[in-house]
Structures are given as structure tokens and as C-alpha cells.
Design a protein around this motif. Structure first.
Motif, PDB file in Angstrom:
ATOM      1  N   ILE A   1      14.633 -17.048  25.350  1.00 24.43           N
ATOM      2  CA  ILE A   1      16.088 -17.044  25.388  1.00 24.43           C
ATOM      3  C   ILE A   1      16.591 -16.300  24.160  1.00 24.43           C
ATOM      4  O   ILE A   1      16.800 -16.901  23.104  1.00 24.43           O
ATOM      5  CB  ILE A   1      16.645 -18.479  25.430  1.00 24.43           C
ATOM      6  N   PRO A   2      16.778 -14.992  24.257  1.00 23.29           N
ATOM      7  CA  PRO A   2      17.227 -14.229  23.088  1.00 23.29           C
ATOM      8  C   PRO A   2      18.593 -14.688  22.597  1.00 23.29           C
ATOM      9  O   PRO A   2      19.493 -14.988  23.384  1.00 23.29           O
ATOM     10  CB  PRO A   2      17.281 -12.787  23.609  1.00 23.29           C
ATOM     11  N   LEU A   3      18.737 -14.748  21.273  1.00 21.86           N
ATOM     12  CA  LEU A   3      19.999 -15.097  20.612  1.00 21.86           C
ATOM     13  C   LEU A   3      20.536 -16.458  21.049  1.00 21.86           C
ATOM     14  O   LEU A   3      21.744 -16.696  21.044  1.00 21.86           O
ATOM     15  CB  LEU A   3      21.050 -14.005  20.865  1.00 21.86           C
ATOM     16  N   ALA A   4      19.647 -17.371  21.419  1.00 23.62           N
ATOM     17  CA  ALA A   4      20.086 -18.694  21.882  1.00 23.62           C
ATOM     18  C   ALA A   4      20.921 -19.439  20.844  1.00 23.62           C
ATOM     19  O   ALA A   4      21.949 -20.034  21.194  1.00 23.62           O
ATOM     20  CB  ALA A   4      18.874 -19.528  22.303  1.00 23.62           C
ATOM     21  N   PRO A   5      20.546 -19.462  19.551  1.00 27.98           N
ATOM     22  CA  PRO A   5      21.386 -20.204  18.598  1.00 27.98           C
ATOM     23  C   PRO A   5      22.763 -19.575  18.408  1.00 27.98           C
ATOM     24  O   PRO A   5      23.739 -20.295  18.152  1.00 27.98           O
ATOM     25  CB  PRO A   5      20.565 -20.155  17.299  1.00 27.98           C
ATOM     26  N   ILE A   6      22.863 -18.253  18.539  1.00 35.41           N
ATOM     27  CA  ILE A   6      24.165 -17.593  18.400  1.00 35.41           C
ATOM     28  C   ILE A   6      25.061 -17.964  19.577  1.00 35.41           C
ATOM     29  O   ILE A   6      26.249 -18.268  19.410  1.00 35.41           O
ATOM     30  CB  ILE A   6      23.985 -16.070  18.316  1.00 35.41           C
ATOM     31  N   ILE A   7      24.491 -17.944  20.783  1.00 35.21           N
ATOM     32  CA  ILE A   7      25.259 -18.329  21.975  1.00 35.21           C
ATOM     33  C   ILE A   7      25.747 -19.768  21.846  1.00 35.21           C
ATOM     34  O   ILE A   7      26.913 -20.085  22.117  1.00 35.21           O
ATOM     35  CB  ILE A   7      24.408 -18.145  23.235  1.00 35.21           C
ATOM     36  N   ALA A   8      24.845 -20.671  21.419  1.00 36.60           N
ATOM     37  CA  ALA A   8      25.221 -22.079  21.278  1.00 36.60           C
ATOM     38  C   ALA A   8      26.314 -22.254  20.223  1.00 36.60           C
ATOM     39  O   ALA A   8      27.244 -23.052  20.400  1.00 36.60           O
ATOM     40  CB  ALA A   8      23.993 -22.907  20.914  1.00 36.60           C
ATOM     41  N   ALA A   9      26.209 -21.505  19.129  1.00 37.92           N
ATOM     42  CA  ALA A   9      27.205 -21.639  18.066  1.00 37.92           C
ATOM     43  C   ALA A   9      28.572 -21.151  18.522  1.00 37.92           C
ATOM     44  O   ALA A   9      29.600 -21.776  18.231  1.00 37.92           O
ATOM     45  CB  ALA A   9      26.747 -20.867  16.831  1.00 37.92           C
ATOM     46  N   LEU A  10      28.604 -20.025  19.250  1.00 35.12           N
ATOM     47  CA  LEU A  10      29.883 -19.474  19.684  1.00 35.12           C
ATOM     48  C   LEU A  10      30.528 -20.323  20.777  1.00 35.12           C
ATOM     49  O   LEU A  10      31.751 -20.425  20.858  1.00 35.12           O
ATOM     50  CB  LEU A  10      29.690 -18.044  20.184  1.00 35.12           C
TER      51      LEU A  10
ATOM     52  N   ALA B   1      12.822 -19.170  16.136  1.00 41.76           N
ATOM     53  CA  ALA B   1      13.791 -18.117  16.454  1.00 41.76           C
ATOM     54  C   ALA B   1      13.119 -16.947  17.164  1.00 41.76           C
ATOM     55  O   ALA B   1      11.981 -16.571  16.864  1.00 41.76           O
ATOM     56  CB  ALA B   1      14.467 -17.633  15.177  1.00 41.76           C
ATOM     57  N   ASP B   2      13.831 -16.348  18.117  1.00 41.46           N
ATOM     58  CA  ASP B   2      13.378 -15.114  18.754  1.00 41.46           C
ATOM     59  C   ASP B   2      13.630 -13.942  17.800  1.00 41.46           C
ATOM     60  O   ASP B   2      14.382 -14.049  16.834  1.00 41.46           O
ATOM     61  CB  ASP B   2      14.126 -14.895  20.073  1.00 41.46           C
ATOM     62  N   ARG B   3      13.000 -12.820  18.080  1.00 36.68           N
ATOM     63  CA  ARG B   3      13.099 -11.679  17.171  1.00 36.68           C
ATOM     64  C   ARG B   3      14.520 -11.118  17.103  1.00 36.68           C
ATOM     65  O   ARG B   3      14.944 -10.612  16.066  1.00 36.68           O
ATOM     66  CB  ARG B   3      12.111 -10.588  17.595  1.00 36.68           C
ATOM     67  N   SER B   4      15.257 -11.207  18.206  1.00 37.51           N
ATOM     68  CA  SER B   4      16.626 -10.706  18.182  1.00 37.51           C
ATOM     69  C   SER B   4      17.490 -11.519  17.225  1.00 37.51           C
ATOM     70  O   SER B   4      18.331 -10.971  16.505  1.00 37.51           O
ATOM     71  CB  SER B   4      17.223 -10.731  19.592  1.00 37.51           C
ATOM     72  N   THR B   5      17.296 -12.833  17.206  1.00 35.23           N
ATOM     73  CA  THR B   5      18.038 -13.673  16.272  1.00 35.23           C
ATOM     74  C   THR B   5      17.669 -13.334  14.830  1.00 35.23           C
ATOM     75  O   THR B   5      18.542 -13.258  13.955  1.00 35.23           O
ATOM     76  CB  THR B   5      17.763 -15.155  16.558  1.00 35.23           C
ATOM     77  N   LEU B   6      16.382 -13.106  14.569  1.00 31.04           N
ATOM     78  CA  LEU B   6      15.962 -12.744  13.217  1.00 31.04           C
ATOM     79  C   LEU B   6      16.530 -11.387  12.820  1.00 31.04           C
ATOM     80  O   LEU B   6      16.924 -11.181  11.667  1.00 31.04           O
ATOM     81  CB  LEU B   6      14.433 -12.728  13.140  1.00 31.04           C
TER      82      LEU B   6
END
Length: 593
Positions: free
Chosen positions: A76-85, A152-157
Motif C-alpha cells: 500500500i504505497p503512501l499508506a500513512p500519508i493517505i491515513a493522515a490526510l 514504510a514503503d519506499r514511496s513514503t520514505l
């Protein structure tokens, strides 16, 4: 001083809390900061950050919190960003205001008709996210918390790297937490931290275990008069001051369990689960297999009992401090408990639980957000040892990753497709097509060496399928990679590809070669020979080309138009290789198509 919130007891870490408050004051006055909080599992990172953000909210800050998911780093790329937004308890349709536009980029598959050309590149997507955060911070300070970065996925990093380097002079504080014992020598987060530690805006906070005095404070808060110096000392020696272990042992003592001071804490955790009813144990096992958090509706669909029994079982697990309510579902109070429960399952039990989840998700895909569905389906079908059913889910998850420009995650998903390929009885997918996307994702994620290795696999597959057109395309890709990497051997590869290209309609059937056919350029002059120009002009006016052909639909035509100029550049590169002062100029010209 200790605090109790929602049934949990917190022991305040005065020094660390004061340090975070000082960092926040710097953010308000001087601009952005990035803080990494690390420590072993259960040491209290989340508790510390929660206490700090609660105080920051009272001071007028906006707080966005997202956690990385545990299924697999690439799922799930960028999962923490999606959850935060999105924020707690909201779906994409309900998300509005300043984050709606960027959420539309992150979740394009939910917007109806999808055209990948409408999406920005990953770099532009990151710029859009950066601008969104900066706009949000103009009104009041913004705190972005990314938990469990070891998953974290690589996109999040990559985004985290860009935030650390690219934030303007705005009051933004980024806090990332991770388990230090999960970040091994080759972990991608470790390499990122080594680079970011050089930046002035980056700070590190290593959270240690409780001292014996802090352990005594926590035990006294939990046990009251039952706590004694001897008991405190014994708990401290057994747990080493790990906050979670201390709390679990103290609760076991309060419950009168003889296992309160068991030699292994894992036995204690499992003993607590084993004391529950059979229905409650089944629910706990299902949640353990689901991952970090499971929605109530998904748990209900996978649990083969009436809803009243499910609710009673969940209540029992919550009262036993094994599970806790979280938004619209349930989660373990600590990851260590989930790992202990999942690790104690028999292989046959794991297969049945994974299968129950997979069948529930296939029957009701609305149980999960669209961006999670394919990844969760693939995870559970693989866990159920059903590779044929996992295949379409893996391919869908890979396609979603490509749409989000998460090429590293796409690559990992497609690698898993190849891993299960020998176990597929009769795959309905062309293996060569999978290899094509694997090469694409390897190249776009910067892994050129892997791309060359997969080109070799694809060439063998094209040979077994008697597909010279695909082989010629693959050879052309290999030559371009060799040129871009500054390696030798591109010219022979292009000549081999040229032999595979058929002649024009009506031309001689003899295979053309760069050394025997006059229309292929064989000199180092920048312009193509007139014979080649006439051939290219004839091809472009051919009815075959003017009736809707394209590079994707008719690879022969693309190869005819592209091979000769590329070979000419190969020859120029060989000449420049003998003149070091021309290498840089030549290498730049070779990158362009």
C-alpha cells in the motif's frame, strides 16, 4: 507524575517531553524540523508522541497522524500519508477542504474513469503534497506524525526525504517513529537516516527503557497498595524496564495469575489469551491474521458465528486488555501480542483464517477502502496457499502501484508474481507481459541491473514463444540500459535486434544487418545516410502506418524507425570512448530517444 487516558496509564518522561516542547517552539519561530523517535518495541514511543501532540493541539497546532501498515512494505504505497490526510473516521468521499485535491491524486482508482495521463509524475505529486502541507501551516503550526516507519514503503520514505530537504520556512514539524530492532543493516530506512542525519533540520530522539524508579511509579499506579519494593525490583529485573512488559506483568499480578512472573513474557501473553472462551480466542486469532487493524464489518464477515456471539467475544477480548477499539474496528493493544498470537497458530489454522478473510473480501469488496483491497486480497490468498487466486490480486495491486508512480512497490509485487508462477496450474496471464512490466518497474525505480537480469528472463521466454518482435524490443531496451549505464556491448546488441526486424512490405525477405544492408548507417556522422532517410520516408507514408498503427500496437514499425539512429549513436559512443573529453557530451546525447 502519571496520567490515565482511556483506561491506559502513562508515566511522563519529563526530559524527553521538555525536549519535544523545545523543538516545537523552534518550529513556531524558526521553521520546519524533522524528528525521528526510535527505541525497541514496547518502550513507549507512541505514548510519548500522543502526550506531546495532545499538548500541541491545546497550543493551537494542527496534528495529522498516519501509521505504516504491516502487510508488506510494497503493498500500500503512501499508506500513512493517505491515513493522515483523511483523518480519523473519514473516507475519501467525505474528505473535503484543503486535502481533497491531493487525495484525488493519491486515490485515482476511486474517481471513476481513469486515465494515467491525467496523473502527475511522482516528483510532481510530492511537490503537490509539500505545497499542501505548507499551505496548511500558514494559518497555524502543523505536526505530521508518521508511525512505524520500519514498515514504510519506499514511496513514503522518498516523500519523507523530500520533506526533510524541501520544506520552506514554515512552521511544520514532522515526527517519525520506528522500532530500532526492526531496522537491520540493509533496511532502506537505515540508509535514509544516514543521509538525513547530515541535515540541520533533522533531530533524533532515542527512547530508552524505564529506570527502576520509573518502573516503580508505573507498578504503583497499576497495583496501588499491592506494590512492594521487592515486587517492583523483581518486575524491573524481568522486564528490563520495557514499559509494555512492565504493564503486562503488573496486570497479571493484579489479576492473581500465577504466571505473573513467568520466565518468558510470551508465555504470559499467550496464557492471557488461553484463559478466554473459545469464541474470544477465535476472534483474537482472526484479528492477528488480519494485520494491524481490522474493521468491524470485515471481522464480522470472516467470523463464522452470529453477530451477538461476535460482540460478546470482542467485549471479552477488550476487557482482557488484548484488543482495543480503534475507529470503526479493532486492534491489538500492542504489536507484540499480535505477533505472539499469530506465531502460536498451527499452519492449518493459519490457512483456514487467511481463507476466511479472502473469501469475505471477495464476496464484499466494500469492506475495505479501494486502495487496500487488492493488497489485502493478495496477502490472504497467499497466506491461504491459493496462488491461482492470489495472482489477479497481485496484478491489480501492482497496477495500482504503477498508477501512483510507486515503481519500487510495483516491482516487489511483480516479483511475488514470478515467485508463485511455478505453482500456477494454468495461468491465464502471459508471463512475457508480466516480465515486461517487471522490467519497466525496475528501470523506473532506478534498479537498472535488475532490469538487465529480467530482460534475460524475458528473452528466454520470447524465444520459447517464438516471438522475434518481442525479442527485438527487449534487445533494444537492453542496449539503451547499457548506454545509460556507461557499459560496453550496446552496438552488438542493437545489431542483433536489427536482424530480427523484418523488411518493409515488398522489400527483400533477406534479414537486414547493420553491416550488410546499405540502408543502415555505418558511419559516425551525426545525420543518417540518404538511403535510410528514403526508407524512413517510405515507411511513414506506408498505408500500414497510416491506418492507426502505434508503437504499442505495431512494434515492428517503431523498431524500424528507432533502431538505425540508435545504432548510429552506438558507433559515435565507441569513437568517443577513445577520447575521454567527449564521453560526457556523448553520454548525454545517448539518453534522449
Amino acid at each position: 507524575m502519571n496520567r490515565s487516558r482511556g483506561g491506559k496509564t502513562y508515566i511522563r518522561r519529563h526530559a524527553e517531553s521538555a525536549w519535544l516542547r523545545a523543538i516545537f517552539e523552534e518550529v513556531r519561530g524558526a521553521g520546519p524540523r524533522v524528528v525521528f523517535v526510535d527505541g525497541e518495541a514496547g518502550v513507549g514511543k507512541t505514548a510519548l508522541v500522543k502526550e506531546f501532540t495532545a499538548e500541541a493541539i491545546e497550543l493551537g497546532a494542527t496534528v495529522l497522524i498516519g501509521a505504516c501498515v504491516e502487510l508488506a512494505a510494497e503493498d500500500i504505497p503512501l499508506a500513512p500519508i493517505i491515513a493522515a490526510l483523511r483523518g480519523p473516521g473519514r473516507d475519501r468521499q467525505a474528505a473535503a477542504g484543503e486535502f481533497a485535491e491531493v487525495l484525488g491524486y493519491l486515490l485515482p482508482q476511486q474517481g471513476g474513469e481513469f486515465d494515467p495521463r491525467d496523473l502527475p509524475s511522482q516528483a510532481r505529486l510530492f511537490q503537490s503534497l509539500l505545497a499542501t502541507f505548507e499551505r496548511a501551516a500558514e494559518a497555524r503550526p502543523l505536526i505530521l506524525v508518521l508511525e512505524d516507519l520500519h514498515w514504510a514503503d519506499r514511496s513514503t520514505l522518498n516523500l519523507l526525504d523530500m520533506l526533510a530537504r524541501g520544506l520552506d520556512e514554515v512552521p511544520i514539524l514532522v515526527i517519525g517513529t520506528f522500532c530500532a530492532d526492526e531496522v537491520q543493516r540493509r533496511h532502506p530506512l537505515r540508509a535514509l537516516l544516514a543521509e538525513l542525519d547530515r541535515l540541520e533540520v533533522v533531530n533524533r530522539l532515542r527512547l530508552g527503557r524505564f529506570s527502576e524508579a520509573q518502573t516503580g511509579e508505573l507498578v504503583s499506579a497499576l497495583l496501588g497498595e499491592r506494590s512492594t519494593p521487592r515486587l517492583i525490583k523483581e518486575i524491573f529485573e524481568r522486564t528490563g524496564g520495557n514499559a509494555f512488559f512492565v504493564e503486562e506483568l503488573a496486570r497479571a499480578v493484579r489479576a492473581g495469575s500465577a504466571a505473573g512472573l513467568a520466565e518468558r513474557l510470551q508465555d504470559l501473553l499467550l496464557a492471557r489469551v488461553e484463559r478466554m472462551s473459545e469464541s474470544a480466542r477465535n476472534v483474537v486469532s482472526l484479528v492477528a491474521i488480519a494485520g494491524r487493524r481490522v474493521p468491524h464489518e470485515a471481522l464480522s464477515a470472516a467470523f463464522d458465528e452470529p453477530s451477538d456471539i461476535l460482540l460478546k467475544a470482542v467485549r471479552e477480548a477488550v476487557d482482557a486488555y488484548v484488543l482495543e477499539p480503534e475507529e470503526d474496528g479493532y486492534a491489538f493493544r500492542h504489536e507484540l501480542v499480535r505477533e505472539a498470537v499469530a506465531g502460536n497458530l498451527l499452519p492449518g489454522e493459519r490457512l483456514l483464517l487467511h481463507r476466511a478473510y479472502a473469501e469475505a473480501l471477495e464476496a464484499r469488496p466494500d469492506l475495505l477502502p479501494a486502495e487496500r483491497l487488492a493488497a489485502d486480497l493478495a496477502h490472504h490468498w497467499l497466506g491461504a496457499d491459493q496462488p491461482a487466486k492470489a495472482l489477479p490480486a497481485l496484478l491489480n495491486a501492482a497496477a495500482a502501484a504503477e498508477r501512483a508512480h510507486a515503481f519500487a512497490e510495483q516491482y516487489q509485487l511483480l516479483r511475488r508474481v514470478l515467485d508463485i508462477w511455478p505453482r500456477l496450474p494454468s495461468p491465464q496471464v502471459d508471463r512475457l507481459a508480466v516480465l515486461d512490466r517487471l522490467i519497466f518497474s525496475a528501470r523506473h525505480s532506478g534498479n537498472q541491473q535488475r532490469a538487465l537480469e529480467h530482460i534475460e528472463q524475458a528473452l528466454a521466454e520470447a524465444s520459447s514463444q517464438d516471438r522475434p518482435d518481442r525479442a527485438a524490443t527487449l534487445l533494444t531496451q537492453r542496449a539503451r540500459i547499457l548506454l545509460n549505464m556507461g557499459l560496453t556491448g550496446a552496438l552488438p546488441v542493437m545489431e542483433e535486434a536489427a536482424v530480427l526486424v523484418p523488411p518493409l512490405p515488398g522489400a527483400s525477405a533477406r534479414p537486414c544487418s547493420t553491416r550488410s544492408a546499405p540502408h543502415w548507417p555505418s558511419t559516425a556522422k551525426p545525420s543518417a545516410p540518404r538511403a535510410w532517410q528514403r526508407r524512413r520516408s517510405k515507411l511513414r507514408s506506408s498505408p500500414v502506418l497510416t491506418t492507426g498503427s502505434s508503437r504499442r500496437g505495431r512494434p515492428w514499425l517503431w523498431l524500424m524507425l528507432s533502431l538505425a539512429p540508435l545504432i548510429a549513436r552506438c558507433r559515435r559512443c565507441m569513437k568517443c570512448a577513445r577520447q575521454p573529453q567527449l564521453r560526457v557530451i556523448c553520454s548525454r546525447s545517448l539518453v534522449s530517444p
